[in-house]
Design a protein around this motif. Structure first.
Motif, PDB file in Angstrom:
ATOM      1  N   ASN A  21       0.933  -1.186  -0.049  1.00  0.00           N
ATOM      2  CA  ASN A  21       0.091   0.038  -0.157  1.00  0.00           C
ATOM      3  C   ASN A  21       0.924   1.344  -0.046  1.00  0.00           C
ATOM      4  OD1 ASN A  21      -3.059  -1.309   0.575  1.00  0.00           O
ATOM      5  ND2 ASN A  21      -1.605  -2.084   2.015  1.00  0.00           N
ATOM      6  N   GLY A  22       1.976   1.205  -0.236  1.00  0.00           N
ATOM      7  CA  GLY A  22       2.868   2.325  -0.038  1.00  0.00           C
ATOM      8  C   GLY A  22       2.528   3.384  -1.192  1.00  0.00           C
ATOM      9  N   GLU A  23       2.040   3.170  -2.159  1.00  0.00           N
ATOM     10  CA  GLU A  23       1.431   4.176  -2.960  1.00  0.00           C
ATOM     11  C   GLU A  23       0.608   5.084  -2.420  1.00  0.00           C
ATOM     12  OE1 GLU A  23      -0.543   2.438  -6.478  1.00  0.00           O
ATOM     13  OE2 GLU A  23      -1.776   4.309  -6.941  1.00  0.00           O
ATOM     14  N   ALA A  24      -0.001   4.655  -1.515  1.00  0.00           N
ATOM     15  CA  ALA A  24      -1.155   5.285  -0.799  1.00  0.00           C
ATOM     16  C   ALA A  24      -0.852   6.218   0.473  1.00  0.00           C
ATOM     17  CB  ALA A  24      -2.274   4.527  -0.163  1.00  0.00           C
ATOM     18  N   ILE A  25       0.824   6.095   0.418  1.00  0.00           N
ATOM     19  CA  ILE A  25       1.744   7.279   1.286  1.00  0.00           C
ATOM     20  C   ILE A  25       2.693   8.149   0.620  1.00  0.00           C
ATOM     21  CG2 ILE A  25       3.050   7.379   3.322  1.00  0.00           C
ATOM     22  CD1 ILE A  25       0.406   6.046   4.222  1.00  0.00           C
ATOM     23  N   TYR A  26       3.141   7.208  -0.107  1.00  0.00           N
ATOM     24  CA  TYR A  26       4.303   8.221  -0.685  1.00  0.00           C
ATOM     25  C   TYR A  26       3.822   9.243  -1.551  1.00  0.00           C
ATOM     26  CZ  TYR A  26       7.350   4.288   0.828  1.00  0.00           C
ATOM     27  OH  TYR A  26       7.722   3.251   1.653  1.00  0.00           O
ATOM     28  N   ALA A  27       4.268  10.584  -1.476  1.00  0.00           N
ATOM     29  CA  ALA A  27       3.861  11.487  -2.516  1.00  0.00           C
ATOM     30  C   ALA A  27       2.562  11.899  -2.730  1.00  0.00           C
ATOM     31  CB  ALA A  27       4.401  11.377  -3.866  1.00  0.00           C
ATOM     32  N   THR A  28       1.803  11.579  -1.495  1.00  0.00           N
ATOM     33  CA  THR A  28       0.453  12.126  -1.322  1.00  0.00           C
ATOM     34  C   THR A  28       0.044  13.095  -0.881  1.00  0.00           C
ATOM     35  OG1 THR A  28       0.053  10.733   0.568  1.00  0.00           O
ATOM     36  CG2 THR A  28      -0.395   9.349  -1.442  1.00  0.00           C
ATOM     37  N   GLN A  29      -0.961  13.929  -1.331  1.00  0.00           N
ATOM     38  CA  GLN A  29      -1.425  15.101  -0.587  1.00  0.00           C
ATOM     39  C   GLN A  29      -2.487  14.945   0.639  1.00  0.00           C
ATOM     40  OE1 GLN A  29      -1.332  15.244  -4.248  1.00  0.00           O
ATOM     41  NE2 GLN A  29       0.857  15.563  -3.532  1.00  0.00           N
ATOM     42  N   ALA A  30      -3.002  15.795   1.317  1.00  0.00           N
ATOM     43  CA  ALA A  30      -3.845  15.456   2.613  1.00  0.00           C
ATOM     44  C   ALA A  30      -5.146  15.287   2.007  1.00  0.00           C
ATOM     45  CB  ALA A  30      -3.831  16.873   3.268  1.00  0.00           C
ATOM     46  N   SER A  31      -6.022  14.703   2.876  1.00  0.00           N
ATOM     47  CA  SER A  31      -7.341  14.198   2.364  1.00  0.00           C
ATOM     48  C   SER A  31      -8.089  15.723   2.110  1.00  0.00           C
ATOM     49  CB  SER A  31      -8.047  13.680   3.660  1.00  0.00           C
ATOM     50  OG  SER A  31      -9.276  13.635   3.468  1.00  0.00           O
ATOM     51  N   PRO A  32      -9.190  15.464   1.159  1.00  0.00           N
ATOM     52  CA  PRO A  32     -10.051  16.661   0.748  1.00  0.00           C
ATOM     53  C   PRO A  32     -11.169  16.749   1.727  1.00  0.00           C
ATOM     54  CG  PRO A  32     -10.602  14.707  -0.807  1.00  0.00           C
ATOM     55  CD  PRO A  32      -9.230  14.359   0.124  1.00  0.00           C
ATOM     56  N   PHE A  33     -11.377  15.503   2.521  1.00  0.00           N
ATOM     57  CA  PHE A  33     -12.545  15.521   3.542  1.00  0.00           C
ATOM     58  C   PHE A  33     -11.846  16.178   4.886  1.00  0.00           C
ATOM     59  CE2 PHE A  33     -14.937  12.963   0.480  1.00  0.00           C
ATOM     60  CZ  PHE A  33     -13.943  12.250   0.123  1.00  0.00           C
ATOM     61  N   ALA A  34     -12.985  16.733   5.624  1.00  0.00           N
ATOM     62  CA  ALA A  34     -12.749  17.126   6.995  1.00  0.00           C
ATOM     63  C   ALA A  34     -12.655  15.939   7.932  1.00  0.00           C
ATOM     64  CB  ALA A  34     -13.792  18.129   7.299  1.00  0.00           C
ATOM     65  N   SER A  35     -13.277  14.950   7.734  1.00  0.00           N
ATOM     66  CA  SER A  35     -13.148  13.588   8.583  1.00  0.00           C
ATOM     67  C   SER A  35     -13.920  12.409   7.644  1.00  0.00           C
ATOM     68  CB  SER A  35     -13.866  14.005  10.021  1.00  0.00           C
ATOM     69  OG  SER A  35     -15.155  14.138   9.837  1.00  0.00           O
ATOM     70  N   LEU A  36     -13.670  11.298   8.167  1.00  0.00           N
ATOM     71  CA  LEU A  36     -14.385  10.173   7.629  1.00  0.00           C
ATOM     72  C   LEU A  36     -14.614   9.271   8.655  1.00  0.00           C
ATOM     73  CD1 LEU A  36     -12.118   9.602   4.266  1.00  0.00           C
ATOM     74  CD2 LEU A  36     -14.481  10.370   4.441  1.00  0.00           C
ATOM     75  N   PRO A  37     -15.921   8.680   8.871  1.00  0.00           N
ATOM     76  CA  PRO A  37     -16.128   7.992   9.905  1.00  0.00           C
ATOM     77  C   PRO A  37     -15.567   6.455   9.912  1.00  0.00           C
ATOM     78  CG  PRO A  37     -18.252   8.011   8.363  1.00  0.00           C
ATOM     79  CD  PRO A  37     -17.197   9.056   7.794  1.00  0.00           C
ATOM     80  N   TRP A  38     -15.111   6.061   8.862  1.00  0.00           N
ATOM     81  CA  TRP A  38     -14.510   4.781   8.952  1.00  0.00           C
ATOM     82  C   TRP A  38     -13.051   4.683   8.600  1.00  0.00           C
ATOM     83  CZ3 TRP A  38     -12.395   5.623   4.355  1.00  0.00           C
ATOM     84  CH2 TRP A  38     -13.172   6.510   3.154  1.00  0.00           C
ATOM     85  N   GLY A  39     -12.409   5.895   8.478  1.00  0.00           N
ATOM     86  CA  GLY A  39     -10.962   5.852   8.139  1.00  0.00           C
ATOM     87  C   GLY A  39     -10.392   7.080   7.695  1.00  0.00           C
ATOM     88  N   ARG A  40      -9.489   7.170   6.843  1.00  0.00           N
ATOM     89  CA  ARG A  40      -8.537   8.199   6.444  1.00  0.00           C
ATOM     90  C   ARG A  40      -8.713   8.183   4.938  1.00  0.00           C
ATOM     91  NH1 ARG A  40      -9.525   8.374  11.124  1.00  0.00           N
ATOM     92  NH2 ARG A  40      -8.212   9.124  12.764  1.00  0.00           N
TER      93      ARG A  40
END
Ligand code: FHN
Length: 683
Positions: A352-371
């Motif tokens: 799952n490293g692709e979901a961490i490296y060179a990513t930007q922050a979430s566009p959601f203020a919060s998500l009930p089930w995760g990030r």
């Protein structure tokens, strides 16, 4: 010749050849971004705290809770501590194994303590012999690690402590070191010597990724010295990145700088993750795997691999980096428990490293089930949905996504088997299997057309959640081109509900619900907040109130507020205002304040306790603010409705070690916050 006298003499000689200081550096935003890019893309690094303190491994004369601070927390005299120099011989030190373990965990950079507060140099320090070359090991650890990092394409970075409990010119001394004279100590000469050491660290070991300063909080260091040091280091290695602990603008363990002009390229929250990201601000959370930075053989309070994997996703979803710490043993090995965690994280990162490296922050203020983390892809946006809590019905609701979906699949599924995506008003629903493939964090990829257009639910806020007569409630959305509609009768807002325009005044207990609409269609989830009308606590009428709050001053060492009633005070008296100025020593003490506060008007009051270390605040014997435990200068608050007049008030506070401070403030809703003044405190 004892180490320290040799040190001061030789430093002076060395410094004669140092170039003069240069003017501050300019850098365009594009140049800054280019310099930061590898670090922002890396997202994940290894912190290593290693030095003489690994030898006692947290134990001293029967106490076992020490770490890298042991010389101070155990009051070990300098001569005694220097004996560790001849014991430092990490025969099992294998830099290749260290770097491989970090790399296999998915880490992209290593920050190691070249010199911690004890002043011992893990590198061949040319102008002093309180270093690794004076030990039986006699090997430049920094060089060995830097060479290995280059071989394995890992960035090598230096931690360096400004505070130095060994150098004869460093001030202040530890207050318990009453036998260590400050005669002849010259702090300016210490700064020059520190710069000479940094010059070695930046000229003798190749390109260094980050200079991670620390120990900047004592009174002898200041913003000017910090900015000069920042420029000095950047002159030596223009591409290097420097944390904000080079300056003096860091706000406690939250780690962010308090002003624009503070030096440093990124904030350094410590042992904590900010509640939200900070758009446009670079930051890195540093954290231990157990409770100690330096090796402690007794500390088995390890964070689970699950916690650490989820922390990594949480931090990346807020646009931050994660610097996870290991304290190697005196033999030079990573503790088994640390290796187990690195392996578990590495297993997740490989899929799952692709979901961490060179990513930007979430566009959601919060998500009930995760990030969520995200990347821009050709003409669209890739959302990485980190699912911690798998939906029981197998349908993952992604609220407020207004974009058209393109495709969805499980990141770990190499075949990218398509997942069905359905539109439900403002939400997209992804049809998943009944059971997660990874119970810790399954990443679901959702590709959407264009820039992410996410309508978070509106915000429903007020200064306080309770009120006596009435309360202004603000209902708003950050999104443009949406209408915010709300209800106060518990019904779901529709396109026909009341239109929010600024604040709504509530006069009875109410649950407000609000939702965003566009062209009369709901385009966000539903926000909900409850505000409660309460009776104020009745004031009392004291017979003959005398000015000032009574206090009891106690001595002792705690990790959290003790039961002070069982401790005989060292001193008692009366104070006009709250604070710790009555202390007779900077560490290991507590203060209990007891008396009355005169409240000017009936209403809801927010009380604040800002302290290092723990504190609590009670009104009418009710706990209103709980700011207990060990921490830097941190603030907590709580609210209470009070009738005009006198109310019993108690504040308890303790300080263990390091920085200390206590500030007690209040705010009546609608008025500015202020420290509780003299004149309203009685006993
Ligand atoms: O005092 C140090 C501590 O020993 C450790 O190095 C941490 C790591 O960030 N920094 C300081 C405490 O804030």
């Amino acid at each position: 010749m004892r180490i320290r006298s040799f040190l001061s003499l030789s430093c002076a000689a060395f410094l004669a050849v140092l170039p003069p200081q240069h003017a501050a550096l300019g850098e365009t935003a594009a140049e800054h971004d280019a310099r930061m890019q590898w670090w922002r893309d890396a997202r994940f690094g290894l912190f290593i705290h290693w030095g003489l303190y690994a030898i006692p491994a947290g134990t001293w004369e029967g106490t076992t809770d020490h770490g890298e601070w042991i010389r101070t927390t155990a009051h070990i005299p300098l001569e005694k501590y220097e004996e560790f120099v001849q014991q430092f011989n990490p025969a099992k030190f294998d830099p290749g194994a260290w770097v491989r373990a970090a790399k296999d965990a998915g880490m992209k950079y290593i920050v190691i303590t070249s010199k911690h507060h004890d002043g011992f140099c893990l590198f061949d320090a040319k102008q002093n012999d309180y270093d690794v070359m004076a030990t039986p090991f006699h090997r430049d650890v920094m060089k060995a690690l830097a060479d290995e990092c280059r071989k394995q394409k890992m960035r090598i970075c230096w931690y360096y402590s400004i505070m130095d409990w060994h150098h004869p010119d460093y001030l202040p001394r530890r207050d318990w070191e009453t036998n260590r004279s400050t005669a002849g100590a010259d702090y300016a000469r210490y700064v020059r010597c520190m710069k000479a050491e940094l010059k070695e660290l930046l000229e003798n070991y190749g390109d260094i990724g980050v200079l991670w300063f620390d120990g900047e909080w004592e009174s002898t260091w200041n913003r000017t010295l910090g900015r000069e040091l920042y420029d000095y280091v950047r002159k030596l290695q223009p591409s290097i990145i420097i944390n904000n602990r080079v300056g003096a603008g860091r706000s406690g363990m939250e780690g962010f700088s308090d002003a624009e002009q503070s030096a440093g390229d990124f904030g350094t929250p410590e042992q904590q993750i900010p509640a939200t990201g900070l758009p446009g601000v670079d930051w890195e959370t540093c954290m231990t795997m157990n409770d100690h930075w330096g090796y402690n053989s007794h500390d088995q309070k390890w964070k689970s691999p699950q916690e650490l994997i989820r922390m990594l996703a949480d931090i990346a979803s807020k646009g931050g980096n994660f610097l996870l710490n290991i304290g190697p043993t005196a033999e030079g090995e990573f503790p088994v428990a640390s290796l187990e965690r690195l392996k578990a994280i590495g297993g997740w990162m490989r899929a799952n490293g692709e979901a961490i490296y060179a990513t930007q922050a979430s566009p959601f203020a919060s998500l009930p089930w995760g990030r969520c983390t995200r990347k821009s892809i050709d003409g669209g946006t890739r959302l990485y949905l980190h699912v911690f809590d798998w939906p029981k019905d197998g349908r993952l609701v992604v609220p407020g996504v207004l974009n058209e979906p393109r495709q969805s699949y499980l990141l770990a599924d190499l075949r990218h088997t398509p997942l069905q995506v359905e539109r439900r008003e403002d939400a997209l629903e992804i049809v998943l299997s009944r059971h997660p493939t990874d119970t810790v964090n399954t990443v679901v990829v959702l590709d959407i057309a264009g820039k992410s257009d996410v309508a978070d639910p509106p915000s429903i806020t007020a200064d306080v959640p309770v009120f006596v007569d009435s309360l202004p409630v603000r209902i708003a959305s950050k999104r443009d081109s949406v209408e915010v509609r709300f209800t106060t009768d518990g019904s779901v807002p529709t396109a026909m509900s009341s239109l929010a325009s600024g604040a709504v005044t509530v006069r009875s207990s109410v649950t407000v619900q609000a939702r965003c609409f566009r062209d009369r269609r709901p385009v966000s989830g539903i926000a909900q907040s409850t505000f409660t009308k309460v009776e104020p606590l009745a004031a009392m009428t004291p017979l003959n109130p005398l000015p000032g709050m009574q206090y009891a001053y106690v001595l002792g060492t705690w990790d959290k507020l003790p039961d002070f009633s069982a401790i005989a005070p060292a001193r008692t008296g009366t104070v006009e205002v709250f604070g710790n100025s009555i202390k007779t020593q900077p560490e290991n003490y507590g203060i209990i304040f007891e008396g009355l506060i005169k409240v000017p008007a009936t209403g809801v009051y927010r009380f604040y306790a800002e302290s290092d270390d723990g504190s609590r605040l009670y009104i009418d014997n009710r706990l209103v603010v709980d700011n207990d435990l060990l921490h830097g200068m941190t603030e907590a608050s709580g609210v209470v409705a009070l009738g005009a007049g006198y109310h019993p008030m108690r504040v308890t506070y303790f300080q263990k070690s390091g920085g200390d401070g206590l500030k007690v403030s209040w705010m009546r809703n609608g008025n500015p916050k202020s420290e509780i003044p003299a004149g309203v405190l009685f006993h």
